[in-house]
Design an enzyme around this catalytic site. Structure first.
Site, PDB file in Angstrom:
ATOM      1  N   PHE A   1     -10.911 -21.236   2.420  1.00 18.57           N
ATOM      2  CA  PHE A   1     -10.996 -21.568   3.843  1.00 18.57           C
ATOM      3  C   PHE A   1     -12.429 -21.441   4.353  1.00 18.57           C
ATOM      4  CE2 PHE A   1      -6.513 -19.810   3.596  1.00 18.57           C
ATOM      5  CZ  PHE A   1      -5.931 -21.072   3.525  1.00 18.57           C
TER       6      PHE A   1
ATOM      7  N   LEU B   1      12.771  -2.424   4.781  1.00 21.94           N
ATOM      8  CA  LEU B   1      12.839  -3.434   3.708  1.00 21.94           C
ATOM      9  C   LEU B   1      12.726  -4.860   4.245  1.00 21.94           C
ATOM     10  CD1 LEU B   1      15.503  -1.885   1.244  1.00 21.94           C
ATOM     11  CD2 LEU B   1      13.011  -1.614   1.237  1.00 21.94           C
TER      12      LEU B   1
ATOM     13  N   TYR C   1      -3.499  -8.871  15.411  1.00 23.38           N
ATOM     14  CA  TYR C   1      -3.252  -7.776  14.465  1.00 23.38           C
ATOM     15  C   TYR C   1      -4.218  -6.613  14.724  1.00 23.38           C
ATOM     16  CZ  TYR C   1      -3.544  -5.193  10.092  1.00 23.38           C
ATOM     17  OH  TYR C   1      -3.605  -4.192   9.166  1.00 23.38           O
TER      18      TYR C   1
ATOM     19  N   ILE D   1       0.849  -1.204   0.000  1.00 27.28           N
ATOM     20  CA  ILE D   1       0.000   0.000   0.000  1.00 27.28           C
ATOM     21  C   ILE D   1       0.882   1.252   0.000  1.00 27.28           C
ATOM     22  CG2 ILE D   1      -1.841   1.239   1.208  1.00 27.28           C
ATOM     23  CD1 ILE D   1      -2.793  -1.479   2.311  1.00 27.28           C
TER      24      ILE D   1
ATOM     25  N   HIS E   1      -2.957 -13.495   0.934  1.00 25.63           N
ATOM     26  CA  HIS E   1      -4.213 -12.826   0.607  1.00 25.63           C
ATOM     27  C   HIS E   1      -4.916 -13.468  -0.579  1.00 25.63           C
ATOM     28  CE1 HIS E   1      -2.190  -9.523   2.920  1.00 25.63           C
ATOM     29  NE2 HIS E   1      -3.337  -9.663   3.535  1.00 25.63           N
TER      30      HIS E   1
ATOM     31  N   GLY F   1      -9.546 -17.016  13.159  1.00 25.59           N
ATOM     32  CA  GLY F   1      -9.502 -15.550  13.180  1.00 25.59           C
ATOM     33  C   GLY F   1     -10.320 -14.888  12.095  1.00 25.59           C
TER      34      GLY F   1
ATOM     35  N   ASP G   1      11.652   2.867   5.326  1.00 25.41           N
ATOM     36  CA  ASP G   1      11.250   1.462   5.254  1.00 25.41           C
ATOM     37  C   ASP G   1      12.467   0.625   5.622  1.00 25.41           C
ATOM     38  OD1 ASP G   1       8.784  -0.042   3.319  1.00 25.41           O
ATOM     39  OD2 ASP G   1      10.443  -1.207   4.145  1.00 25.41           O
TER      40      ASP G   1
ATOM     41  N   ALA H   1       3.968   1.564   8.017  1.00 25.21           N
ATOM     42  CA  ALA H   1       4.893   0.496   8.418  1.00 25.21           C
ATOM     43  C   ALA H   1       4.302  -0.350   9.541  1.00 25.21           C
ATOM     44  CB  ALA H   1       6.215   1.120   8.883  1.00 25.21           C
ATOM     45  N   ALA H   2       4.092  -1.633   9.268  1.00 26.30           N
ATOM     46  CA  ALA H   2       3.520  -2.543  10.272  1.00 26.30           C
ATOM     47  C   ALA H   2       3.568  -3.960   9.745  1.00 26.30           C
ATOM     48  CB  ALA H   2       2.055  -2.179  10.544  1.00 26.30           C
TER      49      ALA H   2
HETATM   50  N1  UDP Z   1      -8.819 -16.981   1.749  1.00 26.40           N
HETATM   51  C1  UDP Z   1      -9.001 -18.250   1.183  1.00 26.40           C
HETATM   52  N2  UDP Z   1      -7.925 -18.852   0.603  1.00 26.40           N
HETATM   53  C2  UDP Z   1      -6.684 -18.287   0.569  1.00 26.40           C
HETATM   54  C3  UDP Z   1      -6.513 -17.000   1.140  1.00 26.40           C
HETATM   55  C4  UDP Z   1      -7.603 -16.360   1.722  1.00 26.40           C
HETATM   56  O1  UDP Z   1     -10.094 -18.797   1.207  1.00 26.40           O
HETATM   57  O2  UDP Z   1      -5.755 -18.915   0.060  1.00 26.40           O
HETATM   58  C5  UDP Z   1      -9.976 -16.320   2.356  1.00 26.40           C
HETATM   59  C6  UDP Z   1      -9.798 -15.954   3.821  1.00 26.40           C
HETATM   60  O3  UDP Z   1     -10.052 -17.080   4.658  1.00 26.40           O
HETATM   61  C7  UDP Z   1     -10.850 -14.847   3.950  1.00 26.40           C
HETATM   62  C8  UDP Z   1     -10.790 -14.135   2.598  1.00 26.40           C
HETATM   63  O4  UDP Z   1     -10.179 -15.084   1.696  1.00 26.40           O
HETATM   64  O5  UDP Z   1     -12.124 -15.428   4.106  1.00 26.40           O
HETATM   65  C9  UDP Z   1      -9.963 -12.879   2.595  1.00 26.40           C
HETATM   66  O6  UDP Z   1      -8.709 -13.185   3.191  1.00 26.40           O
HETATM   67  P1  UDP Z   1      -7.440 -12.266   3.029  1.00 26.40           P
HETATM   68  O7  UDP Z   1      -6.296 -12.970   3.719  1.00 26.40           O
HETATM   69  O8  UDP Z   1      -7.251 -11.910   1.602  1.00 26.40           O
HETATM   70  O9  UDP Z   1      -7.816 -10.919   3.787  1.00 26.40           O
HETATM   71  P2  UDP Z   1      -8.342 -10.663   5.303  1.00 26.40           P
HETATM   72  O10 UDP Z   1      -9.842 -10.581   5.191  1.00 26.40           O
HETATM   73  O11 UDP Z   1      -7.847 -11.766   6.189  1.00 26.40           O
HETATM   74  O12 UDP Z   1      -7.724  -9.354   5.645  1.00 26.40           O
END
Ligand code: UDP
Length: 328
Positions: free
Chosen positions: A208, A33, A141, A12, A189, A284, A31, A74-75
């Site tokens: 998931f 890095l 987080y 970002i 992601h 989570g 940064d 930065a995080a």
């Molecule tokens: N997700 C998934 N398979 C993956 C990565 C993410 O099904 O390989 C799902 C995750 O469980 C959530 C959604 O995609 O339901 C968005 O997850 P992401 O990690 O992109 O962003 P978050 O909402 O955690 O910030």
């Protein structure tokens, strides 16, 4: 005007650096890095490699540049990792920010835009989340970002450090020409993983959870284009400089897409098959996170330009032209 962007080599932050440069701001990037990429930093930005918690380093940065405002990205930002490594998240995010704020106070910098998150809300009852929705994070987080927001409030009252906290929902997409984009190691992601699958870097991908109380059983998220997100930062900064007001704003779109809808849109954009397997839920993950951004629209005058197909097609431009990311 000189803007200090912390984390300006990250996903970002690098988009912020590019866009603020284009708009004519002088940009100083700090940064370490550890996650960011040197090649992601826009030309013309002045990069200092080091950590925000390093007092002597920050003294050098702030003595060598007359900084008018800070945008603090930065995080560490991975929900799953934060559940395994609370110490790292508190140290890097909370203690790191605290040292940064001390440095800003020492050098008389009075304005900061802070990169916060929807994860501060936790698992709200179904419905659209407004800034009045109670904060109750369900992961480390989100807890660290909320702690930093609260710290900012007390720094404001003690030292007059003005702040705007922007709570991001799911940031995705890339600069429209695809010259910069998202490159995390490991990638966790959804959209980058879907596109790595489309590009043949992965054979299949996991979804998931298929038994959430949502339209198709998979989680629903509110996806916002990274460039729209950055335009809100500029408006927030201007508003804060003009009015001296502190504030907290959601940045999302008011609409959500399920994980399966994202995969389907990516199939349409890329023409690839993208095979999926539904597996266990990821700890989570709340079922649904959708933002009302009405406050940002009315108070800041923010308007989005991009929808989900733009997000995925811009991200695809980046992923298909950079199959190995920045290659570092
Ligand atoms: N997700 C998934 N398979 C993956 C990565 C993410 O099904 O390989 C799902 C995750 O469980 C959530 C959604 O995609 O339901 C968005 O997850 P992401 O990690 O992109 O962003 P978050 O909402 O955690 O910030």
């Amino acid at each position: 005007m000189t803007i200090l962007i912390t984390g300006g080599a990250g996903y970002i932050g690098s988009h912020a650096t590019a866009i603020f440069r284009e708009k004519g701001y002088d940009v100083v990037v700090v940064d370490d890095l550890s996650k960011g990429h040197r090649a992601a930093v826009a030309e013309g930005a002045k990069l200092y490699v080091g950590n925000i918690a390093d007092k002597a380093f920050m003294d050098t940065v702030l003595c060598e540049n007359s900084v008018d405002a800070v945008i603090h990205f930065a995080a560490y930002s991975l929900v799953g990792e934060s559940m395994q490594k609370p110490y790292e998240y508190y140290k890097n995010n909370v203690a790191g920010s605290m040292e940064l704020f001390e440095s800003l106070v020492r050098h008389g910098v009075k304005n900061i835009v802070f990169s916060s998150t929807a994860a501060t809300y936790g698992q709200p009852e179904d419905g659209i989340i407004t800034e009045k929705t109670p904060n109750s994070p369900i992961n480390t987080y989100g807890e660290t970002k909320l702690a930093i927001e609260k710290m900012l409030k007390w720094y404001n009252s003690a030292y007059g450090l003005n702040y705007t906290a922007l709570r991001y929902f799911n940031v995705a997409g890339a600069y429209p020409d695809g010259h910069i984009g998202e490159d995390h190691h490991p990638e966790t992601h959804l959209i980058p993983i879907v596109l790595q699958c489309a590009a043949g870097k992965r054979d299949r991908m996991k979804i998931f959870g298929g038994d959430y109380p949502t339209k198709d059983g998979t989680c629903v998220r509110d996806y916002i284009h990274v460039c729209d997100l950055i335009s809100a930062h500029e408006l927030a900064l201007k508003h804060m400089l003009e009015t001296g007001e502190c504030g907290i704003y959601n940045l999302g779109t008011g609409g959500g897409y399920s994980n399966l809808e994202i995969v389907e849109t990516a199939r349409k954009v890329t023409g690839a098959a993208i095979p999926t397997d539904i597996v266990d839920r990821r700890p989570g993950d709340p079922p649904t996170l959708v933002a009302s951004s009405e406050k940002a629209e009315t108070v800041l005058g923010w308007q989005r330009k991009y929808g989900i197909e733009d997000i995925i097609s811009h991200a695809w431009k980046w992923h298909s032209s950079h199959p190995d990311g920045y290659g570092d």
